[in-house]
Design an enzyme around this catalytic site. Structure first.
Site, PDB file in Angstrom:
ATOM      1  N   LYS A 136     -80.229 -17.737 -16.345  1.00 42.99           N
ATOM      2  CA  LYS A 136     -79.192 -16.864 -16.913  1.00 42.99           C
ATOM      3  C   LYS A 136     -79.614 -15.499 -16.370  1.00 42.99           C
ATOM      4  CE  LYS A 136     -77.208 -19.744 -20.259  1.00 42.99           C
ATOM      5  NZ  LYS A 136     -76.966 -19.949 -21.454  1.00 42.99           N
ATOM      6  N   LYS A 189     -73.967 -30.764 -10.673  1.00 37.18           N
ATOM      7  CA  LYS A 189     -73.107 -31.083 -11.945  1.00 37.18           C
ATOM      8  C   LYS A 189     -71.732 -30.555 -12.085  1.00 37.18           C
ATOM      9  CE  LYS A 189     -74.051 -30.333 -16.596  1.00 37.18           C
ATOM     10  NZ  LYS A 189     -74.976 -30.144 -17.745  1.00 37.18           N
ATOM     11  N   LYS A 203     -67.751 -25.815 -15.500  1.00 31.96           N
ATOM     12  CA  LYS A 203     -66.581 -24.803 -15.478  1.00 31.96           C
ATOM     13  C   LYS A 203     -66.814 -23.320 -15.059  1.00 31.96           C
ATOM     14  CE  LYS A 203     -67.486 -24.474 -20.217  1.00 31.96           C
ATOM     15  NZ  LYS A 203     -67.132 -25.330 -21.276  1.00 31.96           N
TER      16      LYS A 203
END
Ligand code: TRP
Length: 330
Positions: free
Chosen positions: A114, A196, A199
């Protein structure tokens, strides 16, 4: 009567769930609600680790609560609540952060990932995120936490923190175990089936949103990346695209991979993709209807939130009181 084991889990209010979130996580949460004492949270405090517009965050947290219920989580049977409504989360987070080492947090893969994606906002909350997650779990004396692969490391640190604290102050926290679902569907991207379904993917064709209209769902499946062999056969390594479609189809119809292979023998990918798309659209249809009803009943949602916060606070308060007592804060 033996007490039911307790489950805790949460999701961040980041928008609409994907088919991957639904089949991989939410459907399991629903399945667990009879056998376990379940507490499910909308972890809105965690969302502040990235920048949000207040208005958007406010809407998204309400929406996620409605999505939980629309997917089948029963607010009468479970505790459903907003993390920020129970102040014990932030309070325990502070205490636990004094029992967590910088070194441990620096090893978290999700932090590194992140941080590299938001270099202009590597805030301390992003770094201590796993401590807040540990507080979420430990406040409720949780037995089991259903988490995906990406959260295993965070659960591990929660266990370490709990054991460390218990080692100093006696048995304050239950040390939680991961809950591994019997059948776990790992749903992959429709455009790159080696990754994976997510969204946050820029390509909207790569994921199905819980709220996609039926035509969109079928269209996205028609465009799904497959291979050139033209045989419907499960082989995750060599045929990741078709295998992913087969897993999805199996998840929504209950058919085994073998049955699917037999049913579609000799038929083309085009037919199969349409079948998958229609089956998914059919599965999501009642969820979408229920979601719309719920979003039109704000009072009901507020009521669920209020009751959830009350019930969660009662349990969390007991743990926090014990922590304060043991650490000398009374
Ligand atoms: N970190 C989790 C995620 O991003 C969300 C989360 C926060 C959570 N607190 C939790 C999950 C406690 C399980 C238990 O997916």
């Amino acid at each position: 009567m033996t007490e039911k084991k307790r489950i805790f889990s949460g999701m961040q209010p980041t928008g609409f769930l994907t088919l991957g979130n639904y089949l991989g996580a939410m459907r399991n949460w629903v399945a667990l609600q009879d056998e376990y004492d379940c507490i499910y949270s909308v972890v809105d405090l965690h969302s502040l680790t990235v920048r949000n517009e207040a208005k958007d965050l406010r809407e998204r947290r309400m929406s996620l609560l409605a999505q939980y219920i629309a997917c089948g989580i029963n607010p009468e049977k479970n505790i459903l609540f907003m993390q920020s409504h129970v102040s014990a989360h932030a309070e325990l987070c502070w205490v636990l952060s004094c029992f967590t080492y910088m070194g441990e947090l620096s090893r978290m893969t999700q932090f590194k990932e992140k941080a590299s994606k938001q270099e202009d906002n590597i805030n301390a909350g992003l770094f201590t995120y796993p401590v807040l997650m540990a507080a979420d779990i430990l406040l409720y004396q949780t037995d089991l936490v259903p988490v995906g692969d990406d959260q295993k490391q965070h659960l591990e640190i929660a266990r370490d923190i709990a054991a460390r604290f218990n080692g100093i102050y006696g048995d304050v926290f239950k040390v939680p175990e991961p809950y591994i679902p019997k059948v776990g569907a790992r749903i992959m991207s429709l455009q790159d089936p080696t990754g994976k379904m997510s969204k946050s993917d820029e390509n909207k064709n790569s994921y199905i949103s819980l709220l996609d209209p039926p035509e969109t769902i079928v269209r996205k499946f028609k465009r799904a990346v497959t291979d050139s062999e033209a045989v419907i056969r499960f082989d995750a390594e060599n045929k990741p695209g078709i295998s992913n479609l087969m897993s999805i189809y199996s998840s929504v119809t209950g058919k085994t991979l073998e049955q699917i292979q037999n049913d579609f023998e000799g038929r083309g990918y085009g037919d199969f993709k349409i079948a998958v798309g229609e089956a998914v659209a059919e599965t999501l249809r009642p969820i979408q209807e229920r979601y719309r009803e719920l979003m039109a009943s704000k009072d009901y949602l507020l009521d669920v939130m209020r009751k959830g916060a009350e019930n969660a606070s009662r349990i969390a308060g007991r743990t926090l009181a014990k922590v304060y007592r043991k650490t000398g804060l009374v």
